[in-house]
Motif scaffolding. Sequence first.
Motif, PDB file in Angstrom:
ATOM      1  N   GLY A  71       0.785  -1.218   0.000  1.00 36.11           N
ATOM      2  CA  GLY A  71       0.000   0.000   0.000  1.00 36.11           C
ATOM      3  C   GLY A  71       0.820   1.272   0.000  1.00 36.11           C
ATOM      4  N   TYR A  72       2.146   1.174  -0.112  1.00 37.98           N
ATOM      5  CA  TYR A  72       2.991   2.366  -0.157  1.00 37.98           C
ATOM      6  C   TYR A  72       3.846   2.325  -1.419  1.00 37.98           C
ATOM      7  CZ  TYR A  72       6.034  -1.120   2.000  1.00 37.98           C
ATOM      8  OH  TYR A  72       6.717  -2.276   2.283  1.00 37.98           O
ATOM      9  N   VAL A  73       4.325   3.504  -1.798  1.00 36.83           N
ATOM     10  CA  VAL A  73       5.103   3.647  -3.029  1.00 36.83           C
ATOM     11  C   VAL A  73       6.570   3.324  -2.741  1.00 36.83           C
ATOM     12  CG1 VAL A  73       5.864   5.248  -4.819  1.00 36.83           C
ATOM     13  CG2 VAL A  73       3.523   5.375  -3.943  1.00 36.83           C
ATOM     14  N   HIS A  74       7.139   2.483  -3.547  1.00 34.60           N
ATOM     15  CA  HIS A  74       8.568   2.163  -3.442  1.00 34.60           C
ATOM     16  C   HIS A  74       9.335   3.212  -4.242  1.00 34.60           C
ATOM     17  CE1 HIS A  74       7.799  -1.758  -1.568  1.00 34.60           C
ATOM     18  NE2 HIS A  74       6.805  -1.885  -2.446  1.00 34.60           N
ATOM     19  N   LEU A  75       9.810   4.236  -3.561  1.00 34.23           N
ATOM     20  CA  LEU A  75      10.429   5.376  -4.243  1.00 34.23           C
ATOM     21  C   LEU A  75      11.644   4.977  -5.065  1.00 34.23           C
ATOM     22  CD1 LEU A  75      10.175   8.093  -1.439  1.00 34.23           C
ATOM     23  CD2 LEU A  75       8.702   7.796  -3.442  1.00 34.23           C
ATOM     24  N   LEU A  76      12.414   4.020  -4.560  1.00 31.74           N
ATOM     25  CA  LEU A  76      13.612   3.576  -5.277  1.00 31.74           C
ATOM     26  C   LEU A  76      13.451   2.171  -5.842  1.00 31.74           C
ATOM     27  CD1 LEU A  76      16.481   4.914  -2.953  1.00 31.74           C
ATOM     28  CD2 LEU A  76      15.310   6.065  -4.839  1.00 31.74           C
ATOM     29  N   GLY A  77      12.221   1.683  -5.897  1.00 28.14           N
ATOM     30  CA  GLY A  77      11.971   0.369  -6.455  1.00 28.14           C
ATOM     31  C   GLY A  77      12.220  -0.749  -5.449  1.00 28.14           C
ATOM     32  N   THR A  78      12.186  -1.978  -5.937  1.00 30.54           N
ATOM     33  CA  THR A  78      12.433  -3.152  -5.098  1.00 30.54           C
ATOM     34  C   THR A  78      13.453  -4.053  -5.793  1.00 30.54           C
ATOM     35  OG1 THR A  78      10.629  -4.414  -6.125  1.00 30.54           O
ATOM     36  CG2 THR A  78      10.074  -3.095  -4.188  1.00 30.54           C
ATOM     37  N   ASP A  79      14.009  -4.998  -5.016  1.00 27.86           N
ATOM     38  CA  ASP A  79      14.995  -5.912  -5.587  1.00 27.86           C
ATOM     39  C   ASP A  79      14.335  -7.240  -5.937  1.00 27.86           C
ATOM     40  OD1 ASP A  79      14.568  -7.128  -3.175  1.00 27.86           O
ATOM     41  OD2 ASP A  79      16.626  -6.951  -2.457  1.00 27.86           O
ATOM     42  N   ASN A  80      15.140  -8.260  -6.179  1.00 30.42           N
ATOM     43  CA  ASN A  80      14.624  -9.552  -6.623  1.00 30.42           C
ATOM     44  C   ASN A  80      13.846 -10.289  -5.546  1.00 30.42           C
ATOM     45  OD1 ASN A  80      17.115  -9.708  -5.273  1.00 30.42           O
ATOM     46  ND2 ASN A  80      17.446 -11.793  -5.999  1.00 30.42           N
ATOM     47  N   SER A  84      26.353  -5.612  -4.878  1.00 25.97           N
ATOM     48  CA  SER A  84      26.710  -6.897  -5.481  1.00 25.97           C
ATOM     49  C   SER A  84      25.479  -7.645  -5.978  1.00 25.97           C
ATOM     50  CB  SER A  84      27.458  -7.752  -4.451  1.00 25.97           C
ATOM     51  OG  SER A  84      27.766  -9.023  -4.967  1.00 25.97           O
ATOM     52  N   ASN A  85      24.392  -7.584  -5.190  1.00 25.86           N
ATOM     53  CA  ASN A  85      23.166  -8.282  -5.574  1.00 25.86           C
ATOM     54  C   ASN A  85      22.567  -7.711  -6.861  1.00 25.86           C
ATOM     55  OD1 ASN A  85      20.872 -10.118  -5.067  1.00 25.86           O
ATOM     56  ND2 ASN A  85      19.740  -8.219  -4.712  1.00 25.86           N
ATOM     57  N   GLY A  86      22.670  -6.389  -7.018  1.00 29.96           N
ATOM     58  CA  GLY A  86      22.092  -5.770  -8.199  1.00 29.96           C
ATOM     59  C   GLY A  86      23.016  -5.713  -9.396  1.00 29.96           C
ATOM     60  N   PHE A  87      24.295  -6.040  -9.189  1.00 28.44           N
ATOM     61  CA  PHE A  87      25.268  -5.906 -10.275  1.00 28.44           C
ATOM     62  C   PHE A  87      24.954  -6.841 -11.441  1.00 28.44           C
ATOM     63  CE2 PHE A  87      29.411  -6.813 -12.286  1.00 28.44           C
ATOM     64  CZ  PHE A  87      29.744  -5.523 -12.663  1.00 28.44           C
ATOM     65  N   LYS A  88      24.450  -8.029 -11.119  1.00 27.19           N
ATOM     66  CA  LYS A  88      24.169  -8.985 -12.205  1.00 27.19           C
ATOM     67  C   LYS A  88      22.955  -8.587 -13.039  1.00 27.19           C
ATOM     68  CE  LYS A  88      21.976 -12.090  -8.822  1.00 27.19           C
ATOM     69  NZ  LYS A  88      22.593 -11.521  -7.617  1.00 27.19           N
ATOM     70  N   TYR A  89      22.186  -7.592 -12.540  1.00 23.65           N
ATOM     71  CA  TYR A  89      21.023  -7.128 -13.307  1.00 23.65           C
ATOM     72  C   TYR A  89      21.283  -5.775 -13.974  1.00 23.65           C
ATOM     73  CZ  TYR A  89      18.663 -10.586 -10.343  1.00 23.65           C
ATOM     74  OH  TYR A  89      18.288 -11.737  -9.705  1.00 23.65           O
ATOM     75  N   ILE A  90      22.528  -5.308 -13.922  1.00 22.42           N
ATOM     76  CA  ILE A  90      22.830  -3.962 -14.378  1.00 22.42           C
ATOM     77  C   ILE A  90      22.577  -3.798 -15.880  1.00 22.42           C
ATOM     78  CG2 ILE A  90      25.259  -4.361 -14.920  1.00 22.42           C
ATOM     79  CD1 ILE A  90      23.862  -1.269 -13.128  1.00 22.42           C
ATOM     80  N   HIS A  91      22.674  -4.882 -16.643  1.00 20.53           N
ATOM     81  CA  HIS A  91      22.477  -4.808 -18.094  1.00 20.53           C
ATOM     82  C   HIS A  91      21.073  -5.256 -18.514  1.00 20.53           C
ATOM     83  CE1 HIS A  91      26.661  -3.842 -18.706  1.00 20.53           C
ATOM     84  NE2 HIS A  91      27.042  -4.933 -18.078  1.00 20.53           N
ATOM     85  N   SER A  92      20.181  -5.450 -17.546  1.00 19.51           N
ATOM     86  CA  SER A  92      18.821  -5.901 -17.876  1.00 19.51           C
ATOM     87  C   SER A  92      17.788  -4.831 -17.555  1.00 19.51           C
ATOM     88  CB  SER A  92      18.495  -7.190 -17.116  1.00 19.51           C
ATOM     89  OG  SER A  92      18.572  -6.973 -15.710  1.00 19.51           O
ATOM     90  N   ASP A  93      18.185  -3.569 -17.646  1.00 19.61           N
ATOM     91  CA  ASP A  93      17.284  -2.432 -17.417  1.00 19.61           C
ATOM     92  C   ASP A  93      16.748  -2.386 -15.987  1.00 19.61           C
ATOM     93  OD1 ASP A  93      16.085  -0.078 -18.242  1.00 19.61           O
ATOM     94  OD2 ASP A  93      14.205  -1.078 -18.739  1.00 19.61           O
ATOM     95  N   ARG A  94      17.484  -2.973 -15.045  1.00 16.85           N
ATOM     96  CA  ARG A  94      17.118  -2.880 -13.630  1.00 16.85           C
ATOM     97  C   ARG A  94      18.249  -2.163 -12.890  1.00 16.85           C
ATOM     98  NH1 ARG A  94      15.000  -9.145 -13.730  1.00 16.85           N
ATOM     99  NH2 ARG A  94      12.924  -8.699 -14.580  1.00 16.85           N
TER     100      ARG A  94
END
Length: 311
Positions: A86-95, A266-276
């Motif tokens: 019910g709240y806005v994720h201002l910076l998004g969410t992870d996997n 590190s967790n987000g690095f593998k998604y850096i080229h997938s528009d995330r």
Amino acid sequence: MMPEIIAENIAAVPSAPPVETRAERLRNFWSDFRESWVAVGALIVIGVLLFLSFGAPLVSPQDPYDMAMLDWLDAFLRPGTEGSGGYVHLLGTDNAGRDMLSAIFYGLRTSFVIGLSAGALALLVGIAVGLTAAYFGGRIEALLMRIVDLQLSMPAILLALVLVAMLGQGIVQIILALVVAQYAYFARTTHGAAKVERGKDYIEAARSTPLPTHRVLFKHLLPNVLPPLIVVATVQVASAIALEATLSFLGVGLPLTEPSLGSLISNGFKYIHSDRYWLSIYPGLALMLTVVAINLVGDQVRKVLDPRNSR
């Protein structure tokens, strides 16, 4: 006639400047520090980050490390998207559906705890080693400073990697590894400043009295070597935060159950080229902002405490 001549001579002798009180020194320090609006802005940024990090349970919309609060359906939400909570994720969410803003706040808290703790302990160890070497001299000084020189010849990140591999993962283990990797900088600075003060008359006068050694070291010698140590301390806190993030990024720092900016990057690095991009960019920006702000404050502190810049 003679009393008048004596009185005139006494009046002609310049009086000693008044001794500044601690409150006056602090006011003068702040007056010089705030001449740089960049440093003042960096100090405000650090204050805001400290409030957000240590107040994370109060200001974060979610506890990102409470599995009961996570919803896998919220995984990979883009910044500005409203989730199932019910709240806005201002910076998004992870996997894992973890709110990135909350994760950054919790990761900053870990970074500050490790950086401040490691910096304070390394400062104490470095002061003890540097003062002991400068005060006693001889073989003790040669032995201690050769150990310090040997350690300074090795990159801090390499030494930290070896120590973490030996001690294991965890906040306490990371702090101990960073203390061992960083105390040598404080020891070298303390030794250089204390060596200069050691040969001055007031130290020789203190040694000629029946004062115990620890009182001469910590009451008379230490206060006069603190200014350069304060500058080194600010730089090493930033360095400790960056080192912890590097170790966590490499997977040898904190475990996945502990919040860490390095782990988030590190967790987000593998998604850096997938528009995330938000998975690693935002934690990286938070880390960069923290380290740069601390370094800017430390640089201004160095300028203020430098006797060559005193007016």
